[in-house]
Design an enzyme around this catalytic site. Sequence first.
Site, PDB file in Angstrom:
ATOM      1  N   HIS A  68     -14.403 -17.552   9.461  1.00 22.56           N
ATOM      2  CA  HIS A  68     -13.841 -18.594   8.593  1.00 22.56           C
ATOM      3  C   HIS A  68     -12.319 -18.476   8.572  1.00 22.56           C
ATOM      4  O   HIS A  68     -11.760 -17.440   8.907  1.00 22.56           O
ATOM      5  CB  HIS A  68     -14.415 -18.535   7.177  1.00 22.56           C
ATOM      6  CG  HIS A  68     -14.110 -17.274   6.417  1.00 22.56           C
ATOM      7  ND1 HIS A  68     -14.528 -16.021   6.827  1.00 22.56           N
ATOM      8  CD2 HIS A  68     -13.426 -17.064   5.270  1.00 22.56           C
ATOM      9  CE1 HIS A  68     -14.127 -15.108   5.966  1.00 22.56           C
ATOM     10  NE2 HIS A  68     -13.440 -15.703   5.008  1.00 22.56           N
ATOM     11  N   HIS A  70      -9.907 -18.094   6.451  1.00 18.30           N
ATOM     12  CA  HIS A  70      -9.054 -17.402   5.478  1.00 18.30           C
ATOM     13  C   HIS A  70      -8.044 -16.548   6.244  1.00 18.30           C
ATOM     14  O   HIS A  70      -8.318 -16.071   7.349  1.00 18.30           O
ATOM     15  CB  HIS A  70      -9.890 -16.537   4.534  1.00 18.30           C
ATOM     16  CG  HIS A  70     -10.611 -17.329   3.471  1.00 18.30           C
ATOM     17  ND1 HIS A  70     -11.587 -16.790   2.667  1.00 18.30           N
ATOM     18  CD2 HIS A  70     -10.480 -18.630   3.090  1.00 18.30           C
ATOM     19  CE1 HIS A  70     -12.018 -17.718   1.818  1.00 18.30           C
ATOM     20  NE2 HIS A  70     -11.374 -18.845   2.071  1.00 18.30           N
ATOM     21  N   ASP A  72      -6.802 -13.532   6.186  1.00 19.16           N
ATOM     22  CA  ASP A  72      -7.027 -12.181   6.714  1.00 19.16           C
ATOM     23  C   ASP A  72      -7.974 -12.166   7.914  1.00 19.16           C
ATOM     24  O   ASP A  72      -8.090 -11.150   8.590  1.00 19.16           O
ATOM     25  CB  ASP A  72      -7.518 -11.232   5.609  1.00 19.16           C
ATOM     26  CG  ASP A  72      -8.755 -11.722   4.882  1.00 19.16           C
ATOM     27  OD1 ASP A  72      -8.882 -12.952   4.676  1.00 19.16           O
ATOM     28  OD2 ASP A  72      -9.595 -10.897   4.514  1.00 19.16           O
ATOM     29  N   HIS A  73      -8.629 -13.277   8.202  1.00 20.12           N
ATOM     30  CA  HIS A  73      -9.521 -13.373   9.357  1.00 20.12           C
ATOM     31  C   HIS A  73      -8.902 -14.154  10.514  1.00 20.12           C
ATOM     32  O   HIS A  73      -9.219 -13.907  11.668  1.00 20.12           O
ATOM     33  CB  HIS A  73     -10.833 -14.063   8.964  1.00 20.12           C
ATOM     34  CG  HIS A  73     -11.551 -13.369   7.854  1.00 20.12           C
ATOM     35  ND1 HIS A  73     -12.678 -12.614   8.061  1.00 20.12           N
ATOM     36  CD2 HIS A  73     -11.261 -13.284   6.532  1.00 20.12           C
ATOM     37  CE1 HIS A  73     -13.058 -12.089   6.899  1.00 20.12           C
ATOM     38  NE2 HIS A  73     -12.222 -12.487   5.960  1.00 20.12           N
TER      39      HIS A  73
HETATM   40 ZN   LIG Z   1     -12.683 -14.943   3.139  1.00 18.95          ZN
END
Ligand SMILES: [Zn+2]
Length: 273
Positions: A68, A70, A72-73
Amino acid sequence: MNHESRILDPVPVHAANPGPMTGAGNWTWLLRGRVPTLIDAGTGEPAHLDSLERALEGATLDQMLLTHAHTDHASGAPALRQRMPALRFRKMLWPERDAKWPVPWDAIADGEVIEAGDTFLRAIHTPGHAPDHLCFWHEETRSLFCGDLALAGSSVWIPVSLQGDLGQYLASLERVLALGPARMYPAHGPIIEEPVMLLRRYLQHRREREEQVVDALSHGDHDPTTIVARIYEDLRESLRPLAHESVLANLIKLEREGRVSRDGERWMLSPGR
Ligand SMILES: [Zn+2]
């Protein structure tokens, strides 16, 4: 699929991004083999890219599958592309968000079967924590790369300000529970060896939290701040905004179900409930 396709031996590659929102930081997962594949991009830390190259042992990474979008990903996607220009970037699209990480994103559809490493994974759309959230399922070993759907020892944040949706999240937990996973590889924390137990506990915890919110409304609390004060005992000040958003996620879910209504900032139980 031949016998080789049964092999799943993911290599954890730490994203080297510890911080207040990520705890110890994120795991990314490398599947070596015919189609070298990385699950999640990390945040572009040079130490992550170096570890990744070492783990590849001279092979060329073919694709990155994103759980996904976000930060941090996903935010490491441009740095990955700079170092590995031929890399393919694949995710369930969330166009207004994906534009933050300017790489050519290829769409993954719910249920799509993707060759990865020496095997195949199935994309499972699991919205709630994020609208584009995918888990990747390996049927032969009943293993799930679960992104931020679950993590050992903590509950998952539902950011309503970023299209988080508690009702969708609970449906996603039920969907994954129905698969009967034997092991889950999360983006944060240790490998989850008893995922069915964890998923059941999550669902139970959310049911209890919902009952507490309904109870608070029935006792005359009408806004998230007073509900938080009633149901979270000894809450650290730094966690108050997260608790507030969690209660808000509950109220919005109950509103969709017709059990709660609001008048401006004032929330109340629907008549006859
Ligand atoms: Zn997340």
